[in-house]
Design an enzyme around this catalytic site. Structure first.
Site, PDB file in Angstrom:
ATOM      1  N   HIS A  14       3.784   5.680   1.719  1.00  0.00           N
ATOM      2  CA  HIS A  14       2.944   5.354   0.539  1.00  0.00           C
ATOM      3  C   HIS A  14       2.300   3.999   0.799  1.00  0.00           C
ATOM      4  O   HIS A  14       2.964   2.959   0.724  1.00  0.00           O
ATOM      5  CB  HIS A  14       3.796   5.293  -0.737  1.00  0.00           C
ATOM      6  CG  HIS A  14       3.015   4.966  -1.971  1.00  0.00           C
ATOM      7  ND1 HIS A  14       3.103   5.705  -3.124  1.00  0.00           N
ATOM      8  CD2 HIS A  14       2.128   3.986  -2.255  1.00  0.00           C
ATOM      9  CE1 HIS A  14       2.312   5.186  -4.049  1.00  0.00           C
ATOM     10  NE2 HIS A  14       1.698   4.128  -3.535  1.00  0.00           N
ATOM     11  N   HIS A  16      -1.438   1.524   0.366  1.00  0.00           N
ATOM     12  CA  HIS A  16      -2.811   1.271  -0.092  1.00  0.00           C
ATOM     13  C   HIS A  16      -3.535   0.451   0.971  1.00  0.00           C
ATOM     14  O   HIS A  16      -3.153  -0.700   1.218  1.00  0.00           O
ATOM     15  CB  HIS A  16      -2.811   0.511  -1.421  1.00  0.00           C
ATOM     16  CG  HIS A  16      -2.166   1.273  -2.524  1.00  0.00           C
ATOM     17  ND1 HIS A  16      -2.863   2.156  -3.325  1.00  0.00           N
ATOM     18  CD2 HIS A  16      -0.877   1.330  -2.940  1.00  0.00           C
ATOM     19  CE1 HIS A  16      -2.035   2.699  -4.199  1.00  0.00           C
ATOM     20  NE2 HIS A  16      -0.821   2.231  -3.984  1.00  0.00           N
ATOM     21  N   LYS A 100      -2.199  13.645  -4.513  1.00  0.00           N
ATOM     22  CA  LYS A 100      -1.583  12.617  -5.346  1.00  0.00           C
ATOM     23  C   LYS A 100      -1.919  12.825  -6.812  1.00  0.00           C
ATOM     24  O   LYS A 100      -3.094  12.908  -7.179  1.00  0.00           O
ATOM     25  CB  LYS A 100      -2.075  11.243  -4.897  1.00  0.00           C
ATOM     26  CG  LYS A 100      -1.566  10.072  -5.728  1.00  0.00           C
ATOM     27  CD  LYS A 100      -0.066   9.866  -5.543  1.00  0.00           C
ATOM     28  CE  LYS A 100       0.480   8.798  -6.486  1.00  0.00           C
ATOM     29  NZ  LYS A 100       0.563   7.490  -5.892  1.00  0.00           N
ATOM     30  N   HIS A 137       2.750   9.663  -9.170  1.00  0.00           N
ATOM     31  CA  HIS A 137       2.969   8.360  -9.806  1.00  0.00           C
ATOM     32  C   HIS A 137       3.684   8.676 -11.115  1.00  0.00           C
ATOM     33  O   HIS A 137       3.058   9.144 -12.068  1.00  0.00           O
ATOM     34  CB  HIS A 137       1.651   7.619 -10.051  1.00  0.00           C
ATOM     35  CG  HIS A 137       1.873   6.260 -10.649  1.00  0.00           C
ATOM     36  ND1 HIS A 137       1.711   5.100  -9.935  1.00  0.00           N
ATOM     37  CD2 HIS A 137       2.311   5.886 -11.876  1.00  0.00           C
ATOM     38  CE1 HIS A 137       2.034   4.066 -10.706  1.00  0.00           C
ATOM     39  NE2 HIS A 137       2.390   4.515 -11.888  1.00  0.00           N
ATOM     40  N   HIS A 175       7.651   5.709  -5.210  1.00  0.00           N
ATOM     41  CA  HIS A 175       8.072   4.378  -5.681  1.00  0.00           C
ATOM     42  C   HIS A 175       8.962   4.462  -6.922  1.00  0.00           C
ATOM     43  O   HIS A 175       8.632   3.920  -7.973  1.00  0.00           O
ATOM     44  CB  HIS A 175       6.881   3.452  -5.911  1.00  0.00           C
ATOM     45  CG  HIS A 175       5.687   4.012  -6.634  1.00  0.00           C
ATOM     46  ND1 HIS A 175       5.784   4.690  -7.819  1.00  0.00           N
ATOM     47  CD2 HIS A 175       4.368   3.993  -6.345  1.00  0.00           C
ATOM     48  CE1 HIS A 175       4.581   5.051  -8.211  1.00  0.00           C
ATOM     49  NE2 HIS A 175       3.699   4.652  -7.331  1.00  0.00           N
ATOM     50  N   ASP A 248       4.330   1.128  -0.745  1.00  0.00           N
ATOM     51  CA  ASP A 248       3.401   0.841  -1.839  1.00  0.00           C
ATOM     52  C   ASP A 248       2.768  -0.536  -1.640  1.00  0.00           C
ATOM     53  O   ASP A 248       2.410  -1.196  -2.616  1.00  0.00           O
ATOM     54  CB  ASP A 248       4.092   0.949  -3.204  1.00  0.00           C
ATOM     55  CG  ASP A 248       3.094   1.042  -4.356  1.00  0.00           C
ATOM     56  OD1 ASP A 248       1.902   1.271  -4.101  1.00  0.00           O
ATOM     57  OD2 ASP A 248       3.529   0.858  -5.504  1.00  0.00           O
TER      58      ASP A 248
HETATM   59  C1  NCD Z   1      -1.213   0.092  -6.817  1.00  0.00           C
HETATM   60  C2  NCD Z   1      -2.600  -0.429  -6.444  1.00  0.00           C
HETATM   61  O1  NCD Z   1      -2.820  -1.642  -6.541  1.00  0.00           O
HETATM   62  O2  NCD Z   1      -3.449   0.358  -6.031  1.00  0.00           O
HETATM   63  N1  NCD Z   1      -0.538  -0.919  -7.571  1.00  0.00           N
HETATM   64  C3  NCD Z   1       0.794  -1.039  -7.734  1.00  0.00           C
HETATM   65  O3  NCD Z   1       1.229  -1.869  -8.535  1.00  0.00           O
HETATM   66  N2  NCD Z   1       1.635  -0.306  -7.048  1.00  0.00           N
HETATM   67  C4  NCD Z   1      -1.337   1.372  -7.555  1.00  0.00           C
HETATM   68  C5  NCD Z   1      -0.037   2.106  -7.659  1.00  0.00           C
HETATM   69  O4  NCD Z   1       0.485   2.637  -6.689  1.00  0.00           O
HETATM   70  O5  NCD Z   1       0.495   2.174  -8.785  1.00  0.00           O
HETATM   71 ZN    ZN Z   2       0.855   2.809  -4.847  1.00  0.00          ZN
END
Ligand code: NCD
Ligand code: ZN
Length: 344
Positions: A14, A16, A100, A137, A175, A248
């Protein structure tokens, strides 16, 4: 005392990466330790179609440092208009590895998420048929539900009904932050697994709120009370194949974190492996680290474990407290945490 640790190369289930300048700044920090990562689709606009995912994958590949063997595993962002045939084609071609589900409005860039889960039942049916996993999520967005209870409410109101309606759907609760989620995952005999982040093994809600507010610890789902953190640590270090790493890692510039209404997300890519070695050693479970970072995830996703390895040595890691990006600095998660392991 063990001085070096050699593990199958880890994957991040996971992640970003964002896009453009931010992606170019953060990607090397993942690609240097991890072989593969499940790439979150919450761009603006989101990665909704197979064509979107293909173009995003091309941009990631073009941004990789020369010689990197990193493989992005793409996902699609589920909307109420998602075309099940497009999803199936993107899976059949090997492009995507998961879909997702964001409840509409649950987190950063989730405005296009699902409000009415009945509208996507036919997509779940198709996914169950072709063996394509659903990543969730897991927070309800009902404003009347306390933010610390939103994961538990999601399990009862959304997750369990979806799983009962689609018992063959392979699900990953991403998460997870509560003992409720740990117990729920353990109660399932098949088709359910969970990722756990690095930061939720380290912080509880006091870290965010006691002694002054700490925006760099704020992420979603928000860290819960200590008993939940301990349940997550027990699950992660147990070796149970249903639990694996999804960092995450979610970079936001300091300017966007340190606001009256700051962004949610912790940037853990640079120090995740050092922190995890520390956590597993504290729990007397260094022998379970490889299962969590490198074996359980690929097994659940139906992929081989990586053939090569990474080595950690017992010395204080060196990583920057913040990385520079053209948009401004991005602070690394808990940069002052005392750590004893570094990736060679
Ligand atoms: C994530 C993001 O910034 O894209 N933020 C987070 O707090 N984890 C989005 C997510 O996975 O909830
Ligand atoms: Zn995330």
């Amino acid at each position: 005392m063990t001085q070096t640790l050699t593990l199958r190369r880890p994957d991040d289930w996971h992640l970003h990466l964002r896009d453009g300048d931010m992606m170019r700044a953060v990607l090397p920090h993942t690609a240097t330790h991890f072989a593969r990562a499940i790439i979150m689709p919450n761009l603006v606009p989101p990665v909704v179609t197979g064509a979107d995912a293909s173009a995003y994958r091309d941009r990631i590949m073009a941004a990789l440092p020369a010689g990197s063997g990193f493989t992005p595993l793409m996902t699609l962002y589920l909307t109420e208009d998602t075309d099940a045939e497009d999803v199936a084609a993107a899976h059949a071609s090997g492009l995507i590895h998961a879909v997702k589900l964001y409840p509409a409005g649950a987190t950063t860039n989730s405005a296009s998420g699902v409000a009415n889960f009945n509208k996507v039942a036919h997509v779940f049916e198709k996914m169950a048929e072709i063996g394509l996993p659903l990543c969730t999520h897991g927070e309800v967005t009902d404003p009347s539900v306390d933010i610390f209870d939103r994961e538990a409410a999601f399990i009862e109101r959304v997750m369990d009904p979806i799983r009962r309606a689609h018992p063959d759907l392979r699900v990953i609760m991403e998460h997870i932050t509560t003992s409720d989620a740990v117990d729920y995952v353990k109660s399932a005999d098949k088709n359910l697994a969970a990722t756990i982040t690095t930061h939720h093994l380290v912080i509880n809600r006091n870290h965010i709120l006691a002694g002054g507010i700490k925006p760099h610890y704020y992420c979603l789902p928000v860290a819960k009370r200590e008993s939940h953190r301990l349940a997550l640590r027990a699950a992660a270090t147990s070796g149970d194949a249903r639990f694996f790493l999804g960092t995450d890692s979610a970079p936001h510039t300091d300017a966007n974190k340190l606001l009256p209404c700051g962004c949610a997300g912790c940037f853990t890519a640079p120090n995740t492996m050092s922190i995890l070695a520390e956590v597993f050693e504290q729990e007397g479970a260094l022998d379970k680290l490889e299962a969590f970072t490198s074996l359980n995830g690929p097994a659940y996703y139906g992929l081989p474990a990586n053939a090569d390895t990474i080595t950690l040595t017992r010395e204080g890691p060196r990583y920057p407290a913040a990385i520079d990006t053209p948009d401004g600095p991005v602070t690394v998660f808990d940069p002052d945490m005392p750590l004893n392991w570094s990736v060679v």
